[in-house]
Enzyme design. Structure first.
Site, PDB file in Angstrom:
ATOM      1  N   ALA A  37      -1.317   1.073   6.574  1.00  0.00           N
ATOM      2  CA  ALA A  37      -1.188  -0.115   7.568  1.00  0.00           C
ATOM      3  C   ALA A  37      -2.364  -1.335   7.100  1.00  0.00           C
ATOM      4  O   ALA A  37      -3.169  -0.968   6.156  1.00  0.00           O
ATOM      5  CB  ALA A  37      -1.992   0.565   8.917  1.00  0.00           C
ATOM      6  N   ASP A  38      -2.013  -2.308   7.723  1.00  0.00           N
ATOM      7  CA  ASP A  38      -3.096  -3.193   7.357  1.00  0.00           C
ATOM      8  C   ASP A  38      -3.370  -4.313   8.664  1.00  0.00           C
ATOM      9  O   ASP A  38      -2.371  -4.097   9.487  1.00  0.00           O
ATOM     10  CB  ASP A  38      -2.684  -4.373   6.194  1.00  0.00           C
ATOM     11  CG  ASP A  38      -3.623  -5.061   5.626  1.00  0.00           C
ATOM     12  OD1 ASP A  38      -4.526  -4.587   5.054  1.00  0.00           O
ATOM     13  OD2 ASP A  38      -3.824  -6.452   5.899  1.00  0.00           O
ATOM     14  N   THR A  39      -4.429  -4.611   8.851  1.00  0.00           N
ATOM     15  CA  THR A  39      -5.026  -5.524  10.057  1.00  0.00           C
ATOM     16  C   THR A  39      -5.412  -6.819   9.492  1.00  0.00           C
ATOM     17  O   THR A  39      -6.305  -6.876   8.636  1.00  0.00           O
ATOM     18  CB  THR A  39      -5.811  -4.723  11.077  1.00  0.00           C
ATOM     19  OG1 THR A  39      -5.039  -3.561  11.450  1.00  0.00           O
ATOM     20  CG2 THR A  39      -6.090  -5.552  12.138  1.00  0.00           C
TER      21      THR A  39
ATOM     22  N   ALA B 193       0.247  -4.270  10.714  1.00  0.00           N
ATOM     23  CA  ALA B 193       1.605  -3.986  10.157  1.00  0.00           C
ATOM     24  C   ALA B 193       1.441  -2.289   9.823  1.00  0.00           C
ATOM     25  O   ALA B 193       0.296  -2.004   9.246  1.00  0.00           O
ATOM     26  CB  ALA B 193       1.893  -4.598   8.826  1.00  0.00           C
TER      27      ALA B 193
ATOM     28  N   LYS C 250       0.856  -1.252  -0.155  1.00  0.00           N
ATOM     29  CA  LYS C 250       0.058  -0.087  -0.036  1.00  0.00           C
ATOM     30  C   LYS C 250       0.704   1.227   0.060  1.00  0.00           C
ATOM     31  O   LYS C 250       0.643   2.171  -0.788  1.00  0.00           O
ATOM     32  CB  LYS C 250      -0.886   0.065   1.210  1.00  0.00           C
ATOM     33  CG  LYS C 250      -2.014  -0.911   1.131  1.00  0.00           C
ATOM     34  CD  LYS C 250      -2.705  -0.986   2.533  1.00  0.00           C
ATOM     35  CE  LYS C 250      -4.035  -2.152   2.455  1.00  0.00           C
ATOM     36  NZ  LYS C 250      -4.624  -2.073   3.889  1.00  0.00           N
TER      37      LYS C 250
END
Length: 189
Positions: A67-69, A104, A52
């Site tokens: 960010a990513d979850t 992250a 991203k």
């Protein structure tokens, strides 16, 4: 330096506000978020945050935050449920069990990329039919990794966590504040 949020998530905007930060611009990245065959959850979520961040242009006076979850139970990655049936499947899988929520964070400037991965362990209470059906009817599961929102009604299912509550919501504040500070952006905390 101008803060650019590489996410359309309203939760991430709200969490940034807790740091006293308002993005100058919001630029969600359009990437393929399909896990690779055999990819571990922690590797997947780190790759998503990094991709991203790398998919967007960054000017000399900008700091991009992506960010990513994801939620994982055993080796299974539980993304955002496609429909109510899959949300129910996720809730029953998590019922009475511990699971990991990986978030992250990637901060990118014209000079480079900084990254951090946060692992939080979450325990769900054993769920009843009434719990699951009531939660599904609330619609809160829509667009939520693992099919629940710990900051909402889903919090009633969680008697215990080990790690970062805000990471489970979608952005680990302590780690994000440190990454942003290292890139020249400081909040009002």
């Amino acid at each position: 330096m101008k803060l650019i949020l590489g996410s359309a998530s309203p939760r991430r905007r709200e969490l940034l506000a807790q740091l006293g930060l308002e993005p100058f611009d919001v630029r969600p990245a359009d990437i393929d978020e399909t896990p690779l065959k055999g990819e571990a959850a922690r590797d997947y979520v780190a790759r998503m945050a990094r991709e991203k961040a790398m998919a967007l242009d960054v000017a000399e006076d900008e700091v991009l935050l992506s960010a990513d979850t994801t939620v994982t139970c055993g080796r299974r990655i539980l993304g955002k449920p496609e429909d109510e049936k899959e949300a129910a499947e996720f809730l029953w899988l998590l019922s009475g069990r511990r699971h990991h929520v990986f978030t992250a964070v990637a901060v990118r400037t014209a000079q480079g990329l900084r990254e951090r991965l946060v692992d939080t362990v979450v325990k769900f209470k054993p769920l009843s039919d009434e719990d699951v059906n009531g939660y599904l009817a609330s619609g809160e599961w829509h667009g939520k990794a693992g099919g629940y929102a710990i900051q909402g009604r889903g919090g009633a299912f969680v008697p215990w966590i080990q790690g970062s509550f805000t990471a489970v919501v979608g952005l680990p504040l302590a780690e994000t504040a440190n990454l942003l500070a290292s890139a020249g952006i400081r909040g009002d905390v």
